[in-house]
Structures are given as structure tokens and as C-alpha cells.
Design an enzyme around this catalytic site. Structure first.
Site, short mmCIF file in Angstrom:
data_model
loop_
_atom_site.label_atom_id
_atom_site.label_comp_id
_atom_site.label_asym_id
_atom_site.label_seq_id
_atom_site.Cartn_x
_atom_site.Cartn_y
_atom_site.Cartn_z
N TYR A 192 17.32 29.81 9.08
CA TYR A 192 16.12 29.91 9.59
C TYR A 192 16.13 30.91 11.51
O TYR A 192 16.45 29.38 12.03
CB TYR A 192 15.14 29.26 8.65
N LYS A 215 1.11 -1.26 -0.32
CA LYS A 215 0.53 -0.12 0.07
C LYS A 215 0.90 0.92 -0.32
O LYS A 215 1.92 1.35 -0.05
CB LYS A 215 -1.00 -0.12 0.95
C1 PLP Z 1 -0.67 -1.90 6.57
C2 PLP Z 1 -1.51 -3.84 7.20
C3 PLP Z 1 -0.35 -4.26 7.53
C4 PLP Z 1 0.97 -4.44 6.94
O1 PLP Z 1 1.46 -3.89 9.11
P1 PLP Z 1 3.04 -3.52 8.89
O2 PLP Z 1 3.41 -3.81 10.18
O3 PLP Z 1 3.96 -2.62 7.46
O4 PLP Z 1 4.07 -4.84 8.66
C5 PLP Z 1 -0.76 -6.10 7.65
N1 PLP Z 1 -2.33 -5.31 7.32
C6 PLP Z 1 -2.86 -4.32 7.50
C7 PLP Z 1 -4.53 -4.34 7.86
C8 PLP Z 1 -2.83 -3.30 7.10
O5 PLP Z 1 -2.97 -2.64 7.96
#
Ligand code: PLP
Length: 345
Positions: free
Chosen positions: A244, A35
Site C-alpha cells: 500500500y 487480567k
Molecule cells: C496490571 C496490574 C498489575 C500487574 O502489573 P505488571 O506491570 O504487569 O506486573 C499489578 N497491579 C495492578 C493494580 C495492576 O493494574
């Protein structure tokens, strides 16, 4: 080539998947979560590389990501969608052969009415209270849903990065209570859950951040390397200020390098003077505030001025930067900006 360069080590990515696959154990399928543009590293390149390494099931957050992933991978791999079947998703789910993880009775009704007989999974809430059916809803729906042959029944752990947190065992028990005895494949563990041990693995694991070199997978190989060119150097006298707010003051003669990346490139402003960059093995502290497009770095102690400094690599990883910026490696990864020249090795 004057741009800052983000190098993504696809070999290390594959090695991390193999390690997490081995840790998931015999007979357990290890998927991959890609994702958010594969945690900022580039969906198509990352997913193709993982597919060649042996990944058969991928997870994305929403249908548009699933469409892009299907285009990158072609037919074959399963693509699960965490947000399920939302209003307006039906055509894309059908056309791109996506598997929505249905989260509510409303989504189930939508899916079974619009795409009866097409693949789906189910997400259950075991205590995180983010996505999925509550135990009572599941009790009411499970006979009908299980009769449709879900591809996966899953839930997600809220505290898996803290092995001693009692929430883990509570969610495990809730998942057993809701799913023991069903025929469908089950999944509970992301990266943290894999490391909690085999009780948490069920039929499929879903690592994300560990693939990309982040905690809680402490043994991960670094995947991301970021080198940033020096635009200009100058000598400053005692009492002169840098950046800054004039927040950094030289207390002795100093040499400052201005490098070409800033908070607009994901180098979070809050990390300020708690961060270093590296010249080879030598740490060089940031001097003054992070600008939008630039950082200023104290290189007084270097014998020679290099043409670039390294922000991410073997000496300093995404979780080191995250600590300095009071955030988590996930946010560092997904913030890495679009201005970098990206190279994949
Ligand atoms: C993002 C996510 C994962 C992966 O999690 P990590 O901690 O990055 O391994 C797995 N299952 C769900 C439902 C998620 O939202």
C-alpha cells in the site's frame, strides 16, 4: 496447517513466576495478574498452569474475568478483582467467591450492605490517581474497614519500571504512612516493584507482565513464539514498488515474501519498516506497509525460501516489536489476535 501459529511456552511462564517468587523473597506471597485474558495469552490455560506451579492468589481487572477464572480453576485459589465491587457485581461476587478490592467509600458501602461478612480487600491511592481511596478518605474509613478484616490492603506504583524515578520512594512513603501498624496483609509491587527491592514487597507481590516475558523483567524467559507461513514469493525488479502506498521501492533485484498475518492479528501497522522477521537466525526486514492480513518481507538475501518466518521468539521478543511500534510490550501481548492457531507447550 496454513495458519500463523502462536505458541505459548507454559514452562517458561512457570519459570518466570518462580524467578519473580524468588525475587519477592522469603515469607512474601507471590500472586499472579491474569487480567485481559492473561495478557492475551489465554486465561484458562495460563491460570491452570500457574496454579499447578503454586500460585494461590490471582488478580483480574473485573468481575466477568473473575467468573471465567473461577470456572477455569475451581474452588481454592483467591481471586482478587481490581475494579472492586461495581453496581451489578454483587451476585457474581457471591456466587463465584471473588474478592473485590474496594476502591471508594461508595464501593465500601455497597459491599458492606449487600455482602456483609464476605471477603474483600482495599485499594489505596498513593499518588497514581487512578484507583483507590485518597489518604483523607482512608483516615475516615479505616477503623471500620479494618474492623471487617480485609484480605489485602494494596496500592499500585506509577513509575516502577524506572528505578530512579523519585515517584517510587514517594509512593512507598505514602503507603507506609497509610498502612503501618495494621494487621491486614499489604501489597504494593507489580513486576517493576519486585525489581525495586525488598522495601517494596510487603506481604504479597502481584506480577503480571514479567510472567509473560515482558519488560521491566529483563531476565524473563520468552513465553510467546509466533511463526507465520509464507503465502507467496515473487521477484521484483529495480524501481518496482511493494504494498500500500507503494512506499517500498526495490533499488536492486529483490525477492519479496508475503506472509499471513497483519495488523488485524496485532502486528501493529506503525512498526512498518522498522521490524524484521527471522528465517532461522537470519533477519529479514519488512518491505512496505503492514496490511490488515499480510506483511511483505524482503528475503532477497536468503539462499532458500523457507515455508514460514518467525516474528516472535528467542531472537526477537515482545519488547523489540513494541520499540518498533512505539508502544510497550504489554500492548503487543494484549493485541495478539484471535486468528492464530494457539498451541501450548
Ligand atoms: C496490571 C496490574 C498489575 C500487574 O502489573 P505488571 O506491570 O504487569 O506486573 C499489578 N497491579 C495492578 C493494580 C495492576 O493494574
Amino acid at each position: 496447517m496454513a495458519n500463523a501459529t502462536l505458541t505459548i511456552d507454559l514452562g517458561a511462564l512457570s519459570d518466570n513466576w518462580r524467578s519473580l517468587d524468588a525475587a519477592s523473597g522469603e515469607g512474601v506471597e507471590t500472586g499472579a495478574v491474569v487480567k485481559a485474558n492473561a495478557y492475551g495469552l489465554g486465561l484458562a490455560r495460563v491460570a491452570r498452569s500457574l496454579s499447578e506451579t503454586g500460585v494461590r492468589s490471582f488478580f483480574v481487572a473485573e468481575v466477568q474475568e473473575g467468573v471465567a477464572l473461577r470456572r477455569a480453576l475451581g474452588d481454592g485459589p483467591q481471586i482478587f478483582v481490581f475494579s472492586g465491587h461495581m453496581d451489578g457485581d454483587t451476585d457474581a461476587i457471591r456466587k463465584f467467591d471473588l474478592v473485590p478490592l474496594l476502591n471508594s467509600i461508595e464501593q465500601m458501602t455497597r459491599h458492606f450492605e449487600a455482602l456483609s461478612g464476605s471477603p474483600f480487600g482495599v485499594q489505596l491511592d498513593t499518588g497514581m490517581n487512578r484507583l483507590g481511596l485518597e489518604p483523607a478518605e482512608w483516615d475516615a474509613a479505616r477503623r471500620i474497614v479494618l474492623g471487617q478484616g480485609p484480605k489485602l490492603v494494596m496500592s499500585h506504583l506509577a513509575c516502577a519500571d524506572e528505578p530512579d524515578d523519585p515517584m517510587n520512594a514517594r509512593q512507598l512513603q505514602a503507603f507506609h504512612d497509610m498502612t503501618d501498624g495494621i494487621d491486614a496483609p499489604r501489597s504494593l509491587a507489580a513486576t517493576g516493584g519486585i525489581l525495586l527491592g525488598s522495601d517494596y514487597h510487603f506481604d504479597m507481590t502481584r506480577p503480571g507482565v514479567g510472567l509473560y516475558g515482558g519488560l521491566p523483567f529483563a531476565d524473563a524467559k520468552p513465553v510467546v513464539h509466533l511463526r507465520v507461513p509464507i503465502i507467496q514469493t515473487r521477484d521484483v525488479a529495480p524501481g518496482e514498488a511493494v504494498g500500500y502506498g507503494a512506499s517500498w521501492l526495490a533499488d536492486e533485484p529483490a525477492r519479496i515474501a508475503t506472509v499471513q498475518a497483519g495488523y488485524a492479528d496485532g502486528l501493529i501497522r506503525l512498526m512498518g519498516d522498522r521490524t524484521v522477521m527471522f528465517a532461522g537466525d537470519i533477519p529479514c526486514p519488512l518491505a512496505g506497509r503492514v496490511s490488515m492480513d499480510m506483511l511483505t518481507v524482503d528475503i532477497t538475501h536468503l539462499d532458500e525460501v523457507p515455508d514460514h518466518l518467525v516474528m516472535l521468539g528467542t531472537q526477537q521478543g515482545v519488547d523489540d516489536l513494541a520499540d518498533a511500534a512505539r508502544t510497550i510490550g504489554y500492548e503487543i501481548l494484549t493485541s495478539l489476535g484471535s486468528r492464530y492457531d494457539r498451541s501450548y507447550i
